[in-house]
Write a protein that holds these residues in place. Sequence first.
Motif, PDB file in Angstrom:
ATOM      1  N   ARG A 483      12.018 -11.533   8.680  1.00 44.29           N
ATOM      2  CA  ARG A 483      12.423 -12.938   8.575  1.00 44.29           C
ATOM      3  C   ARG A 483      13.859 -13.122   9.069  1.00 44.29           C
ATOM      4  O   ARG A 483      14.170 -14.074   9.782  1.00 44.29           O
ATOM      5  N   GLY A 486      13.930 -13.234  12.520  1.00 46.85           N
ATOM      6  CA  GLY A 486      13.227 -14.408  13.033  1.00 46.85           C
ATOM      7  C   GLY A 486      11.856 -14.100  13.607  1.00 46.85           C
ATOM      8  O   GLY A 486      11.269 -14.922  14.302  1.00 46.85           O
ATOM      9  N   SER A 490       9.915 -19.403  10.624  1.00 49.16           N
ATOM     10  CA  SER A 490      10.588 -20.591  11.149  1.00 49.16           C
ATOM     11  C   SER A 490      12.101 -20.417  11.056  1.00 49.16           C
ATOM     12  O   SER A 490      12.592 -19.549  10.323  1.00 49.16           O
ATOM     13  N   LYS A 491      12.823 -21.269  11.767  1.00 52.28           N
ATOM     14  CA  LYS A 491      14.291 -21.245  11.728  1.00 52.28           C
ATOM     15  C   LYS A 491      14.797 -21.410  10.299  1.00 52.28           C
ATOM     16  O   LYS A 491      15.731 -20.740   9.860  1.00 52.28           O
ATOM     17  N   GLN A 492      14.140 -22.352   9.587  1.00 52.68           N
ATOM     18  CA  GLN A 492      14.550 -22.645   8.214  1.00 52.68           C
ATOM     19  C   GLN A 492      14.361 -21.422   7.301  1.00 52.68           C
ATOM     20  O   GLN A 492      15.214 -21.090   6.487  1.00 52.68           O
ATOM     21  N   GLN A 494      14.258 -18.319   8.290  1.00 54.86           N
ATOM     22  CA  GLN A 494      15.219 -17.304   8.716  1.00 54.86           C
ATOM     23  C   GLN A 494      16.584 -17.567   8.075  1.00 54.86           C
ATOM     24  O   GLN A 494      17.237 -16.661   7.557  1.00 54.86           O
ATOM     25  N   LYS A 495      16.992 -18.842   8.088  1.00 57.42           N
ATOM     26  CA  LYS A 495      18.275 -19.222   7.501  1.00 57.42           C
ATOM     27  C   LYS A 495      18.335 -18.878   6.014  1.00 57.42           C
ATOM     28  O   LYS A 495      19.369 -18.464   5.489  1.00 57.42           O
TER      29      LYS A 495
END
Length: 598
Positions: A483, A486, A490-492, A494-495
Amino acid sequence: MWPNCRTTIADAEVIYEELETELVYVKFKVRETKEDLIVATTRPELICACQAVLVHPQDERYKRFVGRHAIIPIYGREVPILANTSVDPKFGSGVVMICSYGDSEDVRLFRELKLQEIIAVDEQGKMTKNAGAYSGLTTKDARIQIVKDLEKNGLLVKKESIIHRTPVCEKCRTPIEIIPMNEFYLKQLPFKDSIRKCGEAMTFYPEMHRQLLLNWIDSITIDWPISRRRYYATEIPVWYCKSCGEAHIPKLGKYYKPWKEKAPFEKCSKCGGKEFIGETRTFDTWFDSSVSPLFISKYLEDEKFFKKAYPVSIRPQGKDIVRTWLYYTLLRCYLAVGVFPFKAAWISGYCVDEKGEKMSKSKGNVIDPEPIIEKYGADAFRFWSAQEASLGFDFRASEERIANASKFLTKLWNIARFISMFPVVKKAKLMPADEWILGELAETSKAVQEGYKSFNFFIPATRMREFLWNLFANHYIEMVKARAYGKGFSKQEQKAAWFTLHTCLRVSLKLLAPIIPFITDYIWRSLYSKGSIHKEKFEKIDWKRKEKLTEQILEFNSKVWGIKKEKGVPLTAEIQITIPKELKKLEKDLKAMHNIKD
Ligand SMILES: [Zn+2]
Ligand SMILES: [Zn+2]
């Protein structure tokens, strides 16, 4: 008390060692009945100083002798035979001789029975003229000689080897002679009760060591002799008038060496004499060190600062110097300013060798910290000492254990290096795995801070090691690696991994900073701030552990790793396995972690 290092020492500097010694049975004569009375003694060379022979009042063997007289062998002097409950009928023959200054029990009895003293041993540890033919011999040689003479004259009944609890000097480990000397004393008996009350009211970390202080205070029977005949110590600032002997003390504020400096007085205040003799003795080392709280709070130097800083918060020290440093500090500061110097004492155990034995030069088991610190670093050394034992307990030292502590630092370093690949993010929408580890972090942080509050560094050391290594690195990081990179998220999402990784590291660094000060500061400055980590506060943590998933996570991960290991396939290999119901919410992370295929 007078050991081989030839100075008076205080009771607090005496330790007891179990030493092998010879108990000799010597024939005394009862004057009135001409019967033999067998006295057992470990100090036959002190027969010349004998002033009474004691038996226990209930000892049927000797009742009839009480009130009569014994004739001392060799010297032929008469002494009374007295009954005293301090005699142990089971020791030796049940008859003991009391000599002035044989041991502290003799001294006590001499005072109690009001006996006339006879000085048998001088300051050089040699027999005085009172010893007659043995005069000039050391006590040891005199003992050998008198035993020979007693034997020759048929006055020796038998010899026994016994283990004797012998008082020895803490510094030079030689047996102590008790010799009457003129010394300076500091009054302590009148203040025992006040100091004991302070000892009862103070906080002890850990509580169990309070008793060391109270027992010591209860055992004090004489005032504190503070003058010493040592060279390297603080000079006693006193001059004596050469004609009348009056003692003169100079004004405060300057350090004096009376043995070589001119007296800072014009003339004697008593007789007007103009010549003075400087004191040659020095102070007991504890006489200086016992004012350390006054020194650090600038007593007599900066009144404003002193008012603010005194009493100081805590005294950290080892348990071996409770009766000296801790006790004397309470006494001295109380006498000087009327207020006790601190409200808490932090008492650590001994650092012992790997077998649990006390380190000593004679045993050759002392570990020199310098090369170890050179090899593993100060952080490893410090972290080892924190994680080795709970506060107050003895802790074992071995290079292996210190090397083991340094492995954790390597782990911390590798964790930080991995996390440093990802950007620091301020906010994120967390996934269940993130909530899980942050909940664990919150629990850990609470326990760690409580550990610090009770000055027990064992708690932060062991809890942080457990959290960072066994949970965070072994499970969480493995779970979110994909994660964070990535891969398949999703980007979210990953963040959220970035946020959680950095939060755990940042909070952990702060929690570890007091016990791993250098490495944490280096990582902190490299990743999070220009300033020092040691100026930071512990973070207030808003997450709570909602449900305890840790056991299930650990169990599931171990199961998967076990299966792959058994099959001999790499951990990245595909596997088909059902994720347990309670871990369903972590499905996405777990699938990525173990490469689980439906
Ligand atoms: Zn000594
Ligand atoms: Zn004078």
